[in-house]
Structures are given as structure tokens and as C-alpha cells.
Design a protein around this motif. Structure first.
Motif: not given
Length: 720
Positions: A206-207, A285-288, A324-335
């Protein structure tokens, strides 16, 4: 101030075994290099053994006091008028630089009230010698900033923690005090590195949140747009299997290769803790992000224990996909897991993820397609452009330090620095428009043609022309009559030993055209962050044909010693001055420290960075993901009464005796050094606005001026 994170050697996965020995890496790399690129031969300097002994005495006599003022006073009394002329210039230049620094510091104290801003600007524009009444003690400020950075990190203020740690590191670099390393505090480099990764990961998700955390001045004008190019790439190019296997390889290499034996369960816990920390911050910070995703990660944390890495990663991937219901980029957890695992070790171990790979290869390669800018993203989100010499950006009017505001009409806050890189890398594009703000406050839209960019890692005294491939040609002699060469090496890159020898071949030919052999050399390693260790070994070998070069200590205390080869020491005995500063690191320290200890060179400048670790750079499951893992530590031989002993270079391993101390210290601020280096290494393509200004003034550089005076005095002693 940027901190060096280099000093690596490259490995292929087939070289990895449980009983990996660091010497095998160095030997294999050197063997491959020597087989594929035979080194050019130089004309021998031809100093006899008796003359070499006399040269060492002459070198020691010139710097016997180790005091700058006394050395200059001696040169001012030298019978050679050229030596005296250089000494007079040194005095004037040092006075001018000191006046400039003091004026800058006084302006800082008048205009700034925030201690962090005072320290940040002082670290850039001042020096330890510039102690002015009313200016806070730099050691106390450094310690306080580290404590505040740790507290900010605990409270989730990652951008603030990063800035505090970065300024603390900058203060650390300008303080010549061993006691600063003896304090029982976490190193600011490690704090900065992990919080930089956290801000990258938050910006990926979330920029807008990243901008808020960075207190960006442009925040109020930001309007969320469509999915950024960088996020789109993650969605379309990285399949689940590749993500999991890349991160699995990261953990395996950390376990198998790190210089310290590690407990894999602790690495697992660190990775999970990092996901929890970043996810909580995003939610706050409000990210869903659904709470059930965070609960699943916390559940894994409570039972990770001795679980197999692959099973754990598959569960994490499934948790994000299903919860996560699409709220995170696919690479988030691994990265994020991989970054957290690497941060549990030393401050140099890290991962270069697929989205960062292209920028990395551009930085270390010989050339690429682009616009020729180094992109620096400040802690507050500001994107600063540093155009490379001869590149399309400089040809079109981009200036050093321009602030980037828009890319093709889109706010830079919307697409980020990574998005800019991907726009440039689009093979179908030929042009790009950038809205920039120059340092005089004027805004300008600059249209740039995307094209070939060359990286030039070796520069000489002045540019003489251009080759057909767009690379500059150089005049390598700093003093034609005395036949003294000058060579600046930006980093120890692949093929560097070959390129250095080729440059010295040209310098020898130019010296012959001026009446004789090459009589002396200035080797400029200021702000050189290091690179491939075998290149450093080859360069040392040029000036030293016998004895140990350095020793590496790997896991379990396994030691490997590299020795000089008399068949490649054509310039042994030539008077040599090496220039260093506080950003000279890793391989630079090996070269400067070894040649100083053996009496082969005079070292001028400032105490070096103190990075004595060796990193292996290993492809993970996919070739665009690299694991950078610390596999060993450098040691240099000790001279004098302790000859036969060895010492560490790294400031973490040897807090009382780190880095390389120069024979003579020359004070300069980081900004002054940057300006001098850029002016000396400047070259032009002659295209568009990138043209040489013929009436340019001579570069004001007291380190080079002192080096020339000392070399002439040294050469005179040998001749007589």
C-alpha cells in the motif's frame, strides 16, 4: 549517507555442499577468471631487491610522523620546487575546505532546531575535526539515535527507525574513535537494513501507507491510481511454486553456508515474527487485511519448532491465498518471511528478490538499455536522480540531485521508484518524460530517449575522446614530466583485474611518449565499496610478488590463505599512493591494508569503513532471485613487531582495531569527497547537453595534490 553492502563472490548451486569450504569458492573463481581472460602483461618496473629495500625506507621516512602538518612542513622544505608547489597547494586547499565546512556547520546550527536534521547535515557536510562550540557531541548523538531507532522500531515506526539508524551510522563513520565500537549497542547498519526492507514491503502492499509513515510532503496531493506496474508484475510473472521454492532456497542457503552455524527454528521464528510485525502495522494503518490471516500466522509462530521449511512455507502460502482475500500481493508472505529470516543473522546477509534483480544487474554490469540514472529513494519517499556520465538522461538535461516528481504525467508517489524502473525497462518504449525539480527550485519536463548506457568503472586523469561503443578514452598521467599515473577504481567488478592492467598498459605507453617509464602511481579507492575478492588479490599481486595476501575464516574456523604470485608482480617496487575514505570497504580495505603493511604503498585519506566479511551471491530457485549470505571473514597480516600474526578488518568482529588507518589522515566531509570524486571522474558523450566545458577550472583535491608531492619526493630519493 549510503553504507556499503558489497564484497561478494558468485557461486553456482552445484558448488554447494554441507562441507563447503570458503577457499574452494575463491580458488574456483580465480581459476575460471584466469582461464577465460588471460591477464595483459605490463612492462616490469625492474626494481632490484636492494632498491626495493631503499624504496621501503624512503616510503617510511616520508610518512614517519603520521602527522599531516609535519608532513606538509617537510615537503615545503624539500629542495624540489615541484614538491614545494604541491605542498603549497595542499595548504590552500585544506584551508578552503575547512572554511567551507565550518561555514556549513554554523549555518546548520542557525537554521536547524531538530537534532536529527543537525546530525544528518553535519555527517554530510562536516568532519570530526570540525568541533565547534555549541555543537552536540557526535558520539553521544549516535548513541541516542540508536536507542531512539530501536524504540521507534518496536512501536512500528519503521521509516523513523530507518532514518534515526541511518543518521547514527553516518555519525559513526565520521568519528575516529575506537571506543564508539566498544559500546554494547546494536549496530545502526543492521537496524537500517531491516527497516529499509520493511518499508519496501509496506510500499509494495500500500504505497499510501508508506507515504504516510514517511511523512511525505506530497501526501496531500496523492490520488490513488490503478494497480502499479510493479504490483502487476508480481501478479502475472511469479507463480506460487516459484515463490515458495525461492524462499525455501533462501532458508537452506542460510542454514548451509552462513559463517555461523544457525538454528533453523530460530530463523523460522524470525521470519514469522517479521510477517506478524508488518501485517499488524498495515492493519493498524487501515489496510483491510482480514484478521483471520494474522491469526493463522500467529498460530504458525506458536508451533513452528522443528517443522520442515517446505511444510511451513506451503502453509504460509495457503494462509495468504485462502484467508487474505486478495488484500496482499501474492509475493508478500514469502518475501517478508525471507527478509525476516535473513535479518536474524549479520547485517550483510540479505535477499535480492525478483523485482529488484534488474536494478542490481544494471549496477554491476558493463552496460544496459535505459536512461542512465541511479535512482535513490530517500526515507521520506523522495526520489532523487543521479545521472550517469555519458548517458541519455545527462544528454537530455537531467542534473545530479534532481528530484523526480512525475513520470509520463503520473505522480512518482503513485508508481514508486520500482515502477519507474519498469517503465524504462519496457522493451517497446523509446521515449520517457520526467518532471523534475532542479536544486535551484525550477521545475522542468525532460524528454529522454531510452537507449544504451555504459558503466565505466575505471577512470583516469582526463578524458581524451570516445570509442565507437561510446566508452571514454583517458589520459592516465597526472604529471607528464614526472610520468606519474592516476587511476580511479569505482568497484572491484568482474573483469576488473584485466581492465586495470589494460589501463596501466596505456599509462606505460603514454609515459614512454613523455620520455621514459611510468615512475609512480596514484590509485584512488575513495568510496569504493568493494566487490569480487579475486580482483583485489590480482591488483595486490601487481605490486607484491611474495607472501600472504589475505586469510579467510569460514564456518568452524576453517582457514584459507591466499598468496601472491611472483609471475604477476610487474609493478613491484613502483612508488604508489592509495587514496581511501570512510566509504572504502571490503576489497578496497584488503588492497590498501595489505600494501600499506608491506611498505609497498603510502595510504592517504580517512579510516576505512571496516567491512571485513565475505558474501556469496547464489541464485535461488529462479535465476532472478539471489541470496547474499556471509560465508566468511577477512584477515590481513600484521607487520612490524607482530609480523606473522593476523587481524580482522570488520568493525563488528574487531571493535578495537577495525578497518585500515591511513598513514596520513586528510579531513574532508562526505559531500566534499563526493564532489571531488565526481569532478575528477567526469566524462562526456558530446551528445545533446552532455558536452565538455573547455574553460573548466582544475579540480581542487588536496588528497591527490598531497599524493603527487609525496610521489615526486619518493621518486627523487630513489633516483639519488
Amino acid at each position: 549517507m549510503h553504507t556499503p553492502r558489497s564484497g561478494w563472490a558468485r557461486m553456482h548451486p552445484s558448488m554447494m555442499t554441507g562441507s563447503f569450504r570458503i577457499g574452494a569458492l575463491i580458488a574456483s573463481t580465480c581459476l575460471i577468471a584466469s582461464c577465460t581472460t588471460p591477464l595483459p602483461r605490463l612492462e616490469p618496473y625492474s626494481a632490484s631487491h636492494s632498491m626495493e629495500s631503499e624504496q621501503t625506507v624512503s616510503r617510511d621516512e616520508l610518512v614517519s610522523t603520521g602527522n599531516l602538518e609535519e608532513t606538509i612542513e617537510s615537503l615545503l622544505k624539500n629542495p624540489d620546487p615541484d614538491v614545494r608547489r604541491h605542498a603549497v597547494h595542499v595548504v590552500r586547499m585544506l584551508d578552503d575546505l575547512e572554511d567551507e565546512r565550518r561555514s556549513a556547520i554554523l549555518e546548520i546550527m542557525r537554521n536547524e532546531s531538530d537534532d536529527l536534521e543537525i546530525a544528518s547535515r553535519w555527517a554530510s557536510e562536516g568532519d570530526e575535526e570540525d568541533r565547534i562550540q555549541g555543537v552536540p557531541n557526535p558520539v553521544e548523538m549516535r548513541d541516542r539515535f540508536i536507542s531512539e531507532a530501536i524504540e521507534a522500531e518496536r512501536s512500528g515506526e519503521f521509516a523513523k527507525a530507518n532514518r534515526l539508524a541511518s543518521v547514527a551510522m553516518s555519525m559513526e563513520l565520521i568519528v575516529e574513535d575506537d571506543a564508539i565500537m566498544d559500546r554494547v549497542m546494536e549496530r545502526p547498519l543492521r537496524i537500517s537494513a531491516r527497516n529499509t526492507d520493511r518499508m519496501k514491503n509496506i510500499r509494495m502492499v500500500d504505497p499510501r501507507i508508506a507515504m504516510t509513515m514517511s511523512d511525505s510532503e506530497f501526501f496531500d496531493d496523492f490520488e490513488p491510481g490503478n494497480e502499479s506496474p510493479s504490483e502487476h508484475r508480481w501478479r502475472t510473472e511469479e507463480e506460487s511454486r516459484h515463490r515458495v521454492m525461492n524462499t525455501r532456497r533462501v532458508i537452506e542457503y542460510l542454514d548451509d553456508l552462513h559463517v555461523d552455524e544457525i538454528d533453523r527454528s530460530i530463523v523460522h521464528e524470525s521470519g514469522l515474527d517479521e510477517i506478524v510485525l508488518v501485517t499488524r502495522k498495515l492493519i493498524d494503518e487501515g489496510h483491510p487485511i482480514p484478521g483471520k490471516y494474522l491469526e493463522a500466522i500467529e498460530s504458525e509462530r506458536s508451533r513452528c519448532g522443528e517443522r520442515r521449511t517446505l511444510d511451513l512455507l506451503l502453509d504460509l502460502e495457503m494462509a495468504q491465498t485462502e484467508l487474505a482475500e486478495g488484500t496482499l500481493p501474492p509475493s508478500f508472505s514469502m518475501r517478508v518471511f525471507g527478509d525476516g529470516a535473513a535479518s536474524a543473522l549479520d547485517g550483510q546477509t540479505s535477499v535480492i528478490w525478483p523485482g529488484e534483480f534488474e536494478q542490481y544487474t544494471k549496477a554491476v554490469g558493463r552496460g544496459y538499455r535505459g536512461i542512465g540514472v541511479r535512482i535513490e529513494e530517500e526515507i521520506d519517499g523522495t526520489v532523487v536522480l543521479r545521472p550517469t556520465n555519458g548517458g541519455p538522461a545527462r544528454q537530455s538535461g537531467i542534473r545530479n540531485g534532481d528530484i523526480l516528481l512525475e513520470v509520463d504525467g503520473r505522480d512518482i508517489e503513485e508508481i514508486g521508484a520500482r515502477g519507474l524502473s519498469e517503465v524504462i525497462d519496457n522493451e517497446g518504449r523509446e521515449w520517457i518524460e520526467l518532471l523534475v525539480e532542479h536544486d535551484d527550485g525550477v521545475r522542468e519536463t525532460v524528454r529522454i530517449r531510452i537507449g544504451p548506457v555504459v558503466n565505466v568503472n575505471i577512470t583516469g586523469w582526463r578524458q581524451t575522446g570516445l570509442l565507437q561503443d561510446g566508452r571514454p578514452t583517458w589520459w592516465w598521467l597526472a604529471d607528464d614530466r614526472r610520468r606519474i599515473g592516476y587511476l580511479r577504481l569505482e568497484r572491484f567488478f568482474s573483469g576488473g583485474a584485466h581492465a586495470v592492467r589494460t589501463a596501466l598498459q596505456e599509462a606505460q605507453k603514454q609515459a614512454l611518449s613523455c620520455g621514459g617509464r611510468l615512475e609512480g602511481l596514484v590509485l584512488d579507492l575513495r568510496s569504493n565499496p568493494g566487490g569480487q575478492v579475486f580482483v583485489a588479490e590480482e591488483i595486490i599481486n601487481l605490486f607484491m610478488g611474495d607472501g600472504p595476501v589475505f586469510r579467510s575464516i569460514g564456518r568452524g574456523g576453517v582457514m584459507e590463505t591466499e598468496y601472491a604470485d611472483e609471475n604477476h608482480s610487474e609493478l613491484e617496487g613502483i612508488p604508489l599512493v592509495i587514496l581511501v575514505d570512510e566509504l572504502s570497504a571490503s576489497a578496497s580495505e584488503v588492497v590498501a591494508g595489505q600494501l600499506k603493511m608491506n611498505g609497498k604503498a603510502i595510504v592517504l585519506g580517512e579510516r576505512t569503513f571496516g567491512k571485513g566479511s565475505i558474501q556469496g551471491l547464489i541464485p535461488a530457485s529462479s535465476p532472478d532471485c539471489l541470496v547474499r549470505v556471509t560465508i566468511g571473514w577477512y584477515q590481513l597480516p600484521v607487520g612490524g613487531e607482530s609480523r606473522g600474526e593476523w587481524r580482522f578488518v570488520d568493525r563488528d568482529i574487531s571493535p578495537g582495531d577495525w578497518g585500515v588507518q591511513p598513514d596520513i589522515r586528510i579531513a574532508a566531509s562526505a559531500e566534499q569527497t563526493r564532489r571531488m570524486i565526481e569532478a575528477r571522474s567526469m566524462w562526456h558523450s558530446g551528445v545533446g547537453l552532455d558536452v565538455r566545458i573547455e574553460d573548466h577550472t582544475e579540480v581542487e583535491d588536496p588528497s591527490v595534490e598531497l599524493a603527487l608531492g609525496l610521489l615526486i619526493a619518493w621518486i627523487n630519493r630513489i633516483d639519488h
